[in-house]
Design an enzyme around this catalytic site. Structure first.
Site, mmCIF file in Angstrom:
data_model
loop_
_atom_site.group_PDB
_atom_site.id
_atom_site.type_symbol
_atom_site.label_atom_id
_atom_site.label_comp_id
_atom_site.label_asym_id
_atom_site.label_seq_id
_atom_site.Cartn_x
_atom_site.Cartn_y
_atom_site.Cartn_z
ATOM 1 N N GLU A 1 87.637 60.759 43.197
ATOM 2 C CA GLU A 1 87.730 61.348 41.864
ATOM 3 C C GLU A 1 88.871 60.799 41.028
ATOM 4 O OE1 GLU A 1 87.264 65.551 41.252
ATOM 5 O OE2 GLU A 1 86.065 65.746 43.070
ATOM 6 N N ASP B 1 86.026 65.171 45.985
ATOM 7 C CA ASP B 1 86.743 66.284 46.613
ATOM 8 C C ASP B 1 85.838 67.151 47.490
ATOM 9 O OD1 ASP B 1 89.046 65.433 45.432
ATOM 10 O OD2 ASP B 1 89.066 66.943 43.852
ATOM 11 N N ASP C 1 84.681 70.102 47.947
ATOM 12 C CA ASP C 1 84.276 71.444 47.533
ATOM 13 C C ASP C 1 82.953 71.342 46.788
ATOM 14 O OD1 ASP C 1 85.007 70.296 45.135
ATOM 15 O OD2 ASP C 1 86.739 71.590 44.799
ATOM 16 N N GLU D 1 82.269 71.546 43.631
ATOM 17 C CA GLU D 1 82.350 70.689 42.450
ATOM 18 C C GLU D 1 82.360 69.218 42.853
ATOM 19 O OE1 GLU D 1 82.305 71.163 38.255
ATOM 20 O OE2 GLU D 1 82.262 72.630 39.872
ATOM 21 N N TYR E 1 93.897 69.753 50.995
ATOM 22 C CA TYR E 1 93.189 70.044 49.742
ATOM 23 C C TYR E 1 93.503 71.450 49.260
ATOM 24 C CZ TYR E 1 89.462 69.934 46.286
ATOM 25 O OH TYR E 1 88.756 69.962 45.114
ATOM 26 N N ARG F 1 92.031 73.396 46.874
ATOM 27 C CA ARG F 1 90.995 74.329 46.400
ATOM 28 C C ARG F 1 90.204 74.811 47.617
ATOM 29 N NH1 ARG F 1 91.268 70.531 42.235
ATOM 30 N NH2 ARG F 1 91.845 71.469 40.230
ATOM 31 N N HIS G 1 86.589 74.266 55.474
ATOM 32 C CA HIS G 1 87.876 73.879 54.915
ATOM 33 C C HIS G 1 88.992 74.497 55.745
ATOM 34 C CE1 HIS G 1 86.263 73.127 50.568
ATOM 35 N NE2 HIS G 1 85.602 72.473 51.491
#
Length: 908
Positions: free
Chosen positions: A10, A83, A85, A87, A306, A308, A353
Site C-alpha cells: 500500500e 494490509d 485487514d 480494507e 499491524y 488495525r 491477527h
C-alpha cells in the site's frame, strides 16, 4: 528480468523496506491505498440492478496501475501484499480486477500474501505461504461501501433541502454525533444536588495521624444524601464530637490485580489519548510510521505489528520472547509460572491477527529513542510497556478497612487504606481510569493506614464537615467516546479516527479542552435524524447491522441480501421525508431543541424564555433561512426581531451586541472591537473610512478572525492584540538560519520556515507556540518543513541562463527562467546532471507547446523579433489573455458557487 516477481503493497515507505528484504528477484510497488472508488455522484450504486457498483479509477490510481501493469509484463508471479485487514483485502481485489480488465495478468500466478509485521522473517515467510483472495472479506467490504454510499447520498440531499446549513450525514458518523449530543443534553438537564460528608482527623496512641469518614449516625448507615444540608452536617458533627472512640473491627483482604491485555486499535487510541494527549488520528498516523519502518543504524525496521486489529492475542513466538525479556530485565519474581493467554471479547474479532506489540521485545524504548521523533518514541514506549506488562506477574495489594465507634454508639467512622505488597506488572505499567467522578470519596482506598488492632482507642483531633454537589456526566473525550462506541458495537475501531475527524471538519462538534462539545449545527442534524429517521440511527439498530456485516465477512450471509433488507424501508422513509413541509420540520426540531435554545424555568417550561423582547405578544421559535437556522419572532413581518443561534438575546436586534469595543490599540489609540461578519467573529482596529469621490479607496482596517474553538466570551483586549499581531516571528532556525514565523492561513494555523509552510498540529496554539516546539514540528514534517534550497547545475546551452535544481510543494524540479520541469519520482534529485536537466526542460516545453501553452521569451528572441516589437506584441497578448482569463474566471466562480450547494455526502 523474465523470472521476476512483482509485489504490490500500500505505501511507498513499506515498498522500499520490503524490496530490501526480498532481494533482486522481486520488484515491490505501492498502490498508495485504493486505486479506485465509487464516483461521488448519483447512480454509482444501483439498487435496481442488485446493487451493482460503478467503480472509477482516479488520476493517482491510474498512475499507480500503469506502473504495476508495466512491471508485471513478463513477470512470473504477482503477489498482492496490501494490509492484513478487510480494507487491505479490498485494495488487492481492486488491483487484480483492474489488471484483469487490461488483460495484463492472463495466465499469471496471482496470490495474496499477508504479514502483520515488517521484519525480514515475517515478509519472507508470508511470500512462501501465499493464498487466494478471501471473497467473504471482499463481499463484506462491498456491503459496507454500498451502505455508506447509499445512506450518504440519500440522506444528504434531504438534509440540504430540509435543514439549510447542514453538510451531510453518515451511517456511523451520525450515530457517534448522536452520542455526543445526547450527553450534552444530559449535562444541560442536570440539576446539581447538595450533600455533605463528615471526616474525622484521628491519631493512634503512637501518634500516627489518619483520616476516617462518618458512615453511621444513630445506628443508621448513611446514604449519600442523608446529610443534605449544612444543618444536618452540623448536627452530625455535634453528635460525633466530645466522645471517646475505639476500634471495633479491622478487615484485611489481600487482592491480586491482573494486567490489562495487549493493545487493540481501540485501546491504543484510548490510552494514547489519556496518557499522551494524542488524538485518534494522530495516534494512528504515528503508529503507521512505526509499523512501516524506522531506519535504525542504516537498516529500516518495522518496530510494531499491524495497528488495525481488534485481537488481544499474541503469537507463541511473541509470548516466548516477552517471557525471556521479563526474566532478563526484571527477574524471576516478575515472571508468572505460565504464559497469560487473552481472548478477544469483541464479536467477530479477527483472531488471525495479533494484538499491537513490538516486533522485538528486547528492543527497549531507550534503545530506539534517538532514532524516533517525540511522538514516535512516546507511542513506542506505551506499546512496549503494555505488551510486556500483559505477560508479567499480578500485583498483590493488601486492603485494610477499620471501623471506629464512639463510646455512646452515636457515630461510626471508617478508615480505608491499601498497601502494595508486590508491585508485579505495576512496576512497569498502570492503566489510567478515565472520567472518574469526584467528590464521592472513592479515592480513600489509596491511602496508607497505620497499623491498628481491635480495642485500640485512637484520639479524636477534629471533626470536619465538607459540602459537595453532584456533578453532571462528563463530556466525551476521544478516549471515552471510542470506548463507548466499541461497547455499543457501533462501527469498527479502524474507522473511529476518521469518523471523529469528519465530525470536526464539518463543524458538527468542537474539541474543547480535549472534550467534545456539539455545535448547534450538529445538534440540528441529530434532532432531524432522530425525529424522522430514528430507527436507522438507534444504537441497537446500528450495532445489529454491524453484526450482519460481520456475518458476511465470515461467509454466513449474502451481502446483497443484507443491503436489500436495509434499503427497501430506508428508501421509503427518505422519500416520505422529502414530502414534509418546512413548517413540519421546523416545528418538530423546535420542540426537540427548545430546552437547548430557550432555558427552562424551575417547572421545566421554556415559555418565559420565548417571550419576544422587541414586541408585545410575540413568541420566539426556531426558524430556517437561506444560510441556516436562527431564532425569530412569531409576529413576523410586523416584528422583525431575530438573533443567531448561540446568542443570549440580552439586547434587541440580530447584531445588537456587535461591535463590542475591547479597548485602545497601543500604537494608534484607535478602538479595538469585536465584530460579527458573514464568515464569523473577528477583531478590528479602528473604522473603515469612506471613499471620497475621485480619490483612491482608503486601506482596510487591520483585522483578524477568531481561531477555531474561540468564542466571543473568550475575547478580551489582550487576546485581540495577540490575534492582530499574527503572523508573528518566533526566531531563526538553529540549523538553517531561516526565520520561523507563525500565522493563520486559508488552511489553518501554520509555521513558515524559509519558503516552506508546515501546518501546526491541532494540539498546539499558534499564539503561544515557542521556538523549541516549532523546530520540533518542522523536523517532524520532514522535507516539506525544511527551507528549500536550490543548487546550480550550470548554464543552458541555448541562451546561457542558469539552470537550477530545487524542491517545491509538488516535489523536486529543475528550473530555467520561468520554466519548471518535475524530476521523475524514480530519480534522485541530487543525481540530476546538466544534460538530464536540459532534456527534462525540453520535454516540458514541448508539452506546453502541444497544449497551446505560452511561448518562451527565448524563442521570440531567436526568431529575430525586435525588442520594441516584442514588447508591443507582448502587451497586446497580455491584455487579451487578461480579458479572457477574467471571463473564464467569472464562469468558474459561478460553477463553484453552484457546486457549494451540494457538498460531498458522508461515507461513514
Amino acid at each position: 528480468m523474465a523470472d521476476k516477481s512483482v509485489v504490490v503493497v500500500e505505501s511507498p515507505a513499506k515498498a522500499k523496506t520490503i524490496n530490501k528484504y526480498l532481494g533482486d528477484g522481486f520488484e515491490v510497488l505501492a498502490s498508495f491505498g485504493h486505486v479506485r472508488d465509487l464516483p461521488a455522484k448519483d447512480g454509482s450504486v444501483d439498487p435496481d440492478q442488485d446493487f451493482a457498483m460503478r467503480w472509477e479509477v482516479d488520476v493517482r490510481g491510474k498512475k499507480q496501475l500503469d506502473a504495476i501493469a508495466k512491471a508485471v509484463k513478463g513477470a512470473k508471479h504477482l503477489y498482492l501484499a496490501t494490509d492484513p485487514d478487510r480494507e487491505g483485502e479490498a485494495i488487492s481485489w481492486h488491483v487484480k480486477d483492474e489488471l484483469a480488465r487490461r488483460n495484463v495478468i492472463d495466465g499469471m500466478d496471482v496470490s495474496r500474501v499477508v504479514f502483520h509485521e515488517i521484519t525480514k522473517k515475517a515478509v519472507t515467510e508470508a511470500v512462501s505461504h501465499p493464498r487466494d483472495l478471501d471473497q467473504a472479506l471482499i463481499d463484506a467490504y462491498l456491503a459496507r461501501r454500498a451502505l455508506d454510499y447509499l445512506v450518504g447520498f440519500t440522506l444528504s440531499p434531504v438534509l440540504w433541502r430540509k435543514l439549510p446549513g447542514a453538510r451531510s450525514a453518515g451511517r456511523v458518523q451520525s450515530v457517534a454525533l448522536r452520542l455526543i449530543c445526547e450527553r450534552e443534553a444530559e449535562i444541560e438537564a442536570f440539576r446539581p444536588q447538595e450533600y455533605w460528608s463528615v471526616d474525622a482527623l484521628m491519631a493512634t496512641a503512637a501518634g500516627d495521624a489518619f483520616k476516617a469518614r462518618l458512615t453511621h449516625l444513630d445506628g443508621k448507615k448513611l446514604d449519600r444524601f442523608d446529610l443534605g444540608d449544612e444543618a444536618a452536617a452540623k448536627r452530625a458533627v455535634s453528635m460525633a464530637e466530645g466522645q471517646p472512640y475505639s476500634v471495633t473491627k479491622v478487615e484485611r483482604k489481600t487482592q491480586k490485580r491482573n494486567p490489562a491485555p495487549p493493545f487493540t486499535t481501540s485501546t491504543l487510541q484510548q490510552e494514547a489519548s489519556r496518557k499522551l494527549g494524542m488524538g485518534a488520528s494522530r495516534t494512528m498516523s504515528v503508529a503507521q510510521r512505526l509499523y512501516e519502518g524506522i531506519e535504525l543504524g542504516g537498516e529500516t525496521v518495522g518496530l510494531i505489528t499491524y495497528m488495525r486489529t481488534d485481537s488481544t492475542s499474541l503469537s507463541g513466538e511473541a509470548i516466548a520472547g516477552s517471557r525471556r525479556a521479563i526474566e532478563k530485565i526484571f527477574g524471576d519474581n516478575y515472571l508468572p509460572d505460565s504464559p497469560r493467554v487473552y481472548r478477544t471479547k469483541a464479536k467477530n474479532a479477527q483472531e488471525a491477527h495479533e494484538a499491537i506489540r513490538p516486533t522485538d521485545l528486547f528492543r527497549k524504548p531507550e534503545d530506539v529513542a534517538r532514532y524516533l521523533d517525540k511522538d514516535q518514541a512516546r507511542l513506542y514506549e506505551l506499546v512496549w510497556k503494555r505488551t510486556m506488562a500483559s505477560q508479567m506477574e499480578s500485583a498483590v495489594i493488601d486492603r485494610v478497612a477499620v471501623d471506629i465507634d464512639s463510646a455512646n454508639g452515636a457515630a461510626t467512622f471508617r478508615a480505608n487504606g491499601s498497601v502494595i505488597k508486590f508491585d508485579g506488572f505495576l512496576k512497569l505499567y498502570f492503566e489510567d481510569v478515565d472520567d472518574r467522578q469526584q467528590g464521592d470519596g472513592s479515592d480513600d482506598d489509596d491511602r496508607r493506614l497505620p497499623n491498628m488492632t481491635e480495642g485500640e482507642t485512637p484520639s479524636l483531633k477534629d471533626v470536619i464537615p465538607e459540602q459537595h454537589f453532584t456533578q453532571p456526566p462528563p463530556r466525551y473525550s476521544e478516549a471515552s467516546l471510542v470506548k463507548k462506541m466499541e461497547e455499543l458495537g457501533i462501527g469498527r475501531p479502524s474507522t473511529y479516527a476518521s469518523i471523529l475527524k469528519v465530525l470536526q471538519d464539518r463543524n458538527y462538534v468542537l474539541l474543547e479542552s480535549r472534550r467534545f462539545v456539539p455545535e448547534d449545527r450538529g445538534r440540528l442534524v441529530t434532532a432531524f435524524l432522530s425525529s424522522f429517521f430514528d430507527r436507522y440511527f438507534e444504537y441497537g439498530f446500528t450495532a445489529d447491522l454491524e453484526e450482519q456485516l460481520d456475518d458476511v465477512s465470515d461467509g454466513r450471509r449474502n451481502w446483497q441480501q443484507v443491503l436489500r433488507d436495509f434499503w427497501d424501508n430506508f428508501y421509503k422513509i427518505a422519500e416520505h421525508t422529502k414530502e414534509l413541509t418546512g413548517v413540519e420540520v421546523r416545528d418538530t426540531i423546535d420542540r426537540e431543541l427548545g430546552p437547548h435554545f430557550f432555558p427552562a424555568d424551575e417547572n421545566g417550561s421554556t415559555e418565559a424564555a420565548r417571550v419576544c423582547p422587541a414586541c408585545d405578544g410575540g413568541r420566539l421559535s426556531l426558524n430556517f433561512g437561506r444560510h441556516g437556522a436562527f431564532i425569530a419572532c412569531s409576529n413576523y413581518p410586523n416584528c422583525r426581531y431575530t438573533r443567531q443561534l448561540g446568542e443570549d438575546g440580552s439586547e434587541d436586534g440580530e447584531d445588537a451586541n456587535y461591535p463590542k469595543v475591547l479597548g485602545p490599540y497601543p500604537e494608534t489609540g484607535e478602538d479595538v472591537s469585536l465584530r460579527k461578519g458573514p464568515y464569523g467573529l473577528y477583531v478590528q482596529v479602528g473604522e473603515q473610512l469612506p471613499k471620497e469621490k475621485g480619490k483612491k479607496a482608503p486601506p482596510k482596517p487591520k483585522r483578524a478572525s477568531l481561531l477555531k474553538g474561540m468564542s466571543a466570551a473568550d475575547v478580551d483586549l489582550a487576546l485581540a492584540l495577540r490575534l492582530l499581531a499574527l503572523p508573528r516571528e518566533i526566531g531563526t532556525h538553529p540549523e538553517s538560519g531561516a526565520m520561523i514565523t507563525a500565522g493563520v492561513g486559508r488552511f489553518g494555523p501554520f509555521l513558515k520556515h524559509g519558503s516552506s509552510y508546515v501546518s501546526i498540529p491541532a494540539d498546539d496554539d499558534v499564539l503561544s507556540i515557542g521556538m523549541n516546539r516549532a523546530v520540533e514540528v518542522i523536523a517532524q514534517a520532514g522535507e516539506k518543513g525544511k527551507a528549500r534550497a536550490t543548487r546550480s547545475l550550470g548554464e543552458h546551452p541555448d541562451d546561457g541562463k542558469a539552470i537550477t535544481q530545487g524542491a517545491g510543494r509538488f516535489g523536486p524540479y529543475v528550473k530555467h527562467g520561468k520554466l519548471y520541469a518535475s524530476i521523475p519520482r524514480d530519480v534522485e534529485p541530487e543525481s540530476v546532471s546538466l544534460e538530464e536537466a536540459v532534456r527534462l526542460l525540453a520535454e516540458k516545453a514541448a508539452k506546453q507547446a502541444a497544449k497551446g501553452g505560452p511561448v518562451k521569451k527565448a524563442s521570440a528572441k531567436k526568431a529575430g523579433a525586435k525588442k520594441s516589437g516584442a514588447k508591443k506584441s507582448g502587451a497586446k497578448k497580455s491584455g487579451a489573455k487578461k480579458a479572457k482569463a477574467k471571463k473564464a474566471g467569472a464562469k468558474k466562480a459561478g460553477a463553484k458557487k453552484a457546486a457549494a450547494k451540494k457538498p460531498a455526502a458522508g461515507t461513514d
